[in-house]
Motif scaffolding. Structure first.
Motif, mmCIF file in Angstrom:
data_model
loop_
_atom_site.group_PDB
_atom_site.id
_atom_site.type_symbol
_atom_site.label_atom_id
_atom_site.label_comp_id
_atom_site.label_asym_id
_atom_site.label_seq_id
_atom_site.Cartn_x
_atom_site.Cartn_y
_atom_site.Cartn_z
ATOM 1 N N ARG A 180 54.707 12.616 -22.839
ATOM 2 C CA ARG A 180 56.104 13.015 -22.689
ATOM 3 C C ARG A 180 56.319 13.647 -21.319
ATOM 4 N NH1 ARG A 180 59.518 16.694 -26.891
ATOM 5 N NH2 ARG A 180 57.484 17.682 -27.077
ATOM 6 N N VAL A 181 57.177 13.025 -20.542
ATOM 7 C CA VAL A 181 57.480 13.489 -19.190
ATOM 8 C C VAL A 181 58.641 14.461 -19.205
ATOM 9 C CG1 VAL A 181 58.338 12.747 -16.922
ATOM 10 C CG2 VAL A 181 56.569 11.422 -18.090
ATOM 11 N N ALA A 182 59.633 14.199 -20.030
ATOM 12 C CA ALA A 182 60.841 15.025 -20.000
ATOM 13 C C ALA A 182 61.577 14.928 -21.317
ATOM 14 C CB ALA A 182 61.763 14.585 -18.859
ATOM 15 N N THR A 183 62.254 15.993 -21.668
ATOM 16 C CA THR A 183 63.267 15.987 -22.720
ATOM 17 C C THR A 183 64.556 16.392 -22.049
ATOM 18 O OG1 THR A 183 61.714 16.524 -24.483
ATOM 19 C CG2 THR A 183 64.047 17.005 -24.886
ATOM 20 N N ILE A 184 65.530 15.488 -22.059
ATOM 21 C CA ILE A 184 66.729 15.690 -21.254
ATOM 22 C C ILE A 184 67.964 15.622 -22.138
ATOM 23 C CG2 ILE A 184 68.108 14.766 -19.351
ATOM 24 C CD1 ILE A 184 65.568 13.839 -18.052
ATOM 25 N N ILE A 185 68.858 16.578 -21.951
ATOM 26 C CA ILE A 185 70.136 16.573 -22.652
ATOM 27 C C ILE A 185 71.062 15.629 -21.904
ATOM 28 C CG2 ILE A 185 71.998 17.988 -23.573
ATOM 29 C CD1 ILE A 185 69.163 18.679 -24.603
ATOM 30 N N MET A 186 71.566 14.610 -22.606
ATOM 31 C CA MET A 186 72.309 13.577 -21.909
ATOM 32 C C MET A 186 73.245 12.839 -22.857
ATOM 33 S SD MET A 186 69.134 10.890 -21.470
ATOM 34 C CE MET A 186 70.089 9.757 -20.488
ATOM 35 N N SER A 187 74.045 11.947 -22.296
ATOM 36 C CA SER A 187 74.858 11.042 -23.097
ATOM 37 C C SER A 187 73.950 9.946 -23.640
ATOM 38 C CB SER A 187 75.972 10.427 -22.239
ATOM 39 O OG SER A 187 76.789 11.424 -21.672
ATOM 40 N N PRO A 188 74.081 9.602 -24.938
ATOM 41 C CA PRO A 188 73.106 8.697 -25.560
ATOM 42 C C PRO A 188 73.421 7.216 -25.338
ATOM 43 C CG PRO A 188 74.629 9.493 -27.205
ATOM 44 C CD PRO A 188 75.010 10.186 -25.917
ATOM 45 N N ASP A 189 73.533 6.791 -24.078
ATOM 46 C CA ASP A 189 73.758 5.389 -23.780
ATOM 47 C C ASP A 189 73.007 5.006 -22.511
ATOM 48 O OD1 ASP A 189 75.303 6.754 -21.927
ATOM 49 O OD2 ASP A 189 76.992 5.370 -22.033
ATOM 50 N N ASP A 190 72.893 3.716 -22.246
ATOM 51 C CA ASP A 190 72.214 3.201 -21.046
ATOM 52 C C ASP A 190 70.823 3.811 -20.895
ATOM 53 O OD1 ASP A 190 74.371 1.577 -20.298
ATOM 54 O OD2 ASP A 190 75.333 3.204 -19.188
ATOM 55 N N LEU A 191 70.097 3.910 -21.987
ATOM 56 C CA LEU A 191 68.817 4.622 -21.953
ATOM 57 C C LEU A 191 67.747 3.855 -21.182
ATOM 58 C CD1 LEU A 191 68.654 6.072 -25.576
ATOM 59 C CD2 LEU A 191 69.591 7.094 -23.495
ATOM 60 N N GLU A 192 67.788 2.529 -21.242
ATOM 61 C CA GLU A 192 66.797 1.754 -20.492
ATOM 62 C C GLU A 192 67.016 1.926 -18.986
ATOM 63 O OE1 GLU A 192 68.905 0.492 -22.711
ATOM 64 O OE2 GLU A 192 67.749 -0.351 -24.377
ATOM 65 N N ALA A 193 68.285 1.801 -18.569
ATOM 66 C CA ALA A 193 68.605 1.995 -17.150
ATOM 67 C C ALA A 193 68.247 3.407 -16.714
ATOM 68 C CB ALA A 193 70.085 1.718 -16.896
ATOM 69 N N PHE A 194 68.510 4.387 -17.582
ATOM 70 C CA PHE A 194 68.158 5.768 -17.260
ATOM 71 C C PHE A 194 66.664 5.901 -16.992
ATOM 72 C CE2 PHE A 194 66.069 9.479 -19.107
ATOM 73 C CZ PHE A 194 66.437 10.435 -18.169
ATOM 74 N N ALA A 195 65.833 5.337 -17.882
ATOM 75 C CA ALA A 195 64.390 5.482 -17.740
ATOM 76 C C ALA A 195 63.903 4.891 -16.424
ATOM 77 C CB ALA A 195 63.680 4.811 -18.919
ATOM 78 N N LEU A 196 64.381 3.699 -16.081
ATOM 79 C CA LEU A 196 63.953 3.050 -14.846
ATOM 80 C C LEU A 196 64.442 3.825 -13.620
ATOM 81 C CD1 LEU A 196 64.636 -0.645 -15.878
ATOM 82 C CD2 LEU A 196 62.410 0.491 -15.719
ATOM 83 N N GLY A 197 65.711 4.233 -13.659
ATOM 84 C CA GLY A 197 66.251 4.989 -12.539
ATOM 85 C C GLY A 197 65.583 6.328 -12.374
ATOM 86 N N TYR A 198 65.300 6.993 -13.479
ATOM 87 C CA TYR A 198 64.649 8.298 -13.424
ATOM 88 C C TYR A 198 63.276 8.190 -12.759
ATOM 89 C CZ TYR A 198 62.874 12.799 -15.172
ATOM 90 O OH TYR A 198 62.349 14.059 -15.288
#
Length: 267
Positions: free
Chosen positions: A47-65
């Motif tokens: 586990r790298v991070a637990t982030i409070i966020m909007s629950p959409d575009d999660l795949e794009a988020f992971a790659l961008g992060y």
């Protein structure tokens, strides 16, 4: 590469009852409110991070992060992304365990990313991109146009990536300004765009963490419609980036490398 096993069970907004007061008038209303959820990002099982966020575009988020935080150099290093709500599992065989950071991060708007220092900001970005001031003003007009959830709730940030003539490359909204950057970058990377030939427009204040994300993906011009922080300006200067803030037509403040902005009056 991307597999969505269990989609997010939540919408990005939800209605709540409230009483609206305007002067001497009051009424019951049901406004839309942004949903916030905790999402766990796991890389190679850690586990790298637990982030409070909007629950959409999660795949794009992971790659961008992973790109924005300096874990990967390109998407070729990622073999799979799988969403099992509320976890996002990334397989990236080239990332060693020691590269996953010294602690797990928990944040929403965030001050920094997993990497809390800027030792990786070594070489200034090249001078290849220039954008006219009129293009920047034109681009900022899209911030409100595309931020549909913000218009409904007033609770999100928006990031838009543009090409040098103001064409839209990718955009995203999220309750966290950092998260909106990660999502927009992830979408652009999946689309195969060369981000060194793009500029980024964001809502939200320009902290060093925001500037570092743009630097790590090679975006040389970063624009915000609000304020910078001192560390953000210092990092932009060190990184050879152009940082534009308070960009609200016809006004803007350019804090670093103004020569990338063309069509400027003499000063």
């Amino acid at each position: 590469m991307i597999k969505n096993t269990y989609a997010s069970p939540l919408e990005t907004t939800s209605m709540y009852e409230a009483v609206e007061v305007v002067g001497d008038y009051a009424r019951r209303v049901r406004p839309d409110v942004c949903v916030e959820e905790s999402v766990n990002l796991l890389v190679n099982g850690s586990r790298v991070a637990t982030i409070i966020m909007s629950p959409d575009d999660l795949e794009a988020f992971a790659l961008g992060y992973l790109k924005c935080e300096g874990f990967i150099r390109s998407l070729k290093e990622v073999s799979s992304v799988e969403v099992k709500w509320p976890d996002v599992h990334v397989s990236a065989p080239g990332i060693e365990g020691d590269d996953l950071g010294l602690w797990m991060e928990v944040r929403s708007s965030g001050c920094v990313g997993v990497r809390s220092s800027w030792v990786d900001v070594e070489r200034p970005l090249p001078d290849g991109l220039s954008v006219s001031k009129d293009t920047i003003f034109y681009a900022m007009g899209f911030v409100n146009d595309l931020a549909k959830t913000w218009r409904r709730t007033g609770g999100t940030h928006c990031t838009i990536i543009f090409d040098e003539v103001g064409g839209i490359v990718a955009y995203a909204e999220d309750i966290g300004r950092h998260n909106s950057v990660d999502k927009a970058v992830g979408k652009a990377l999946v689309g195969g765009r060369d981000l060194s030939k793009c500029f980024m427009a964001c809502t939200g204040r320009m902290a060093a963490g925001m500037v570092a994300k743009a630097y790590r993906v090679g975006i040389p011009i970063l624009v915000s419609n609000t304020a910078p922080f001192s560390a953000g300006i210092e990092l932009a200067l060190r990184a050879g980036m152009t940082l534009v803030c308070f960009a609200r037509p016809p006004h803007m403040l350019i804090y670093s490398r103004p020569e990338r902005i063309t069509g400027m009056p003499e000063y």
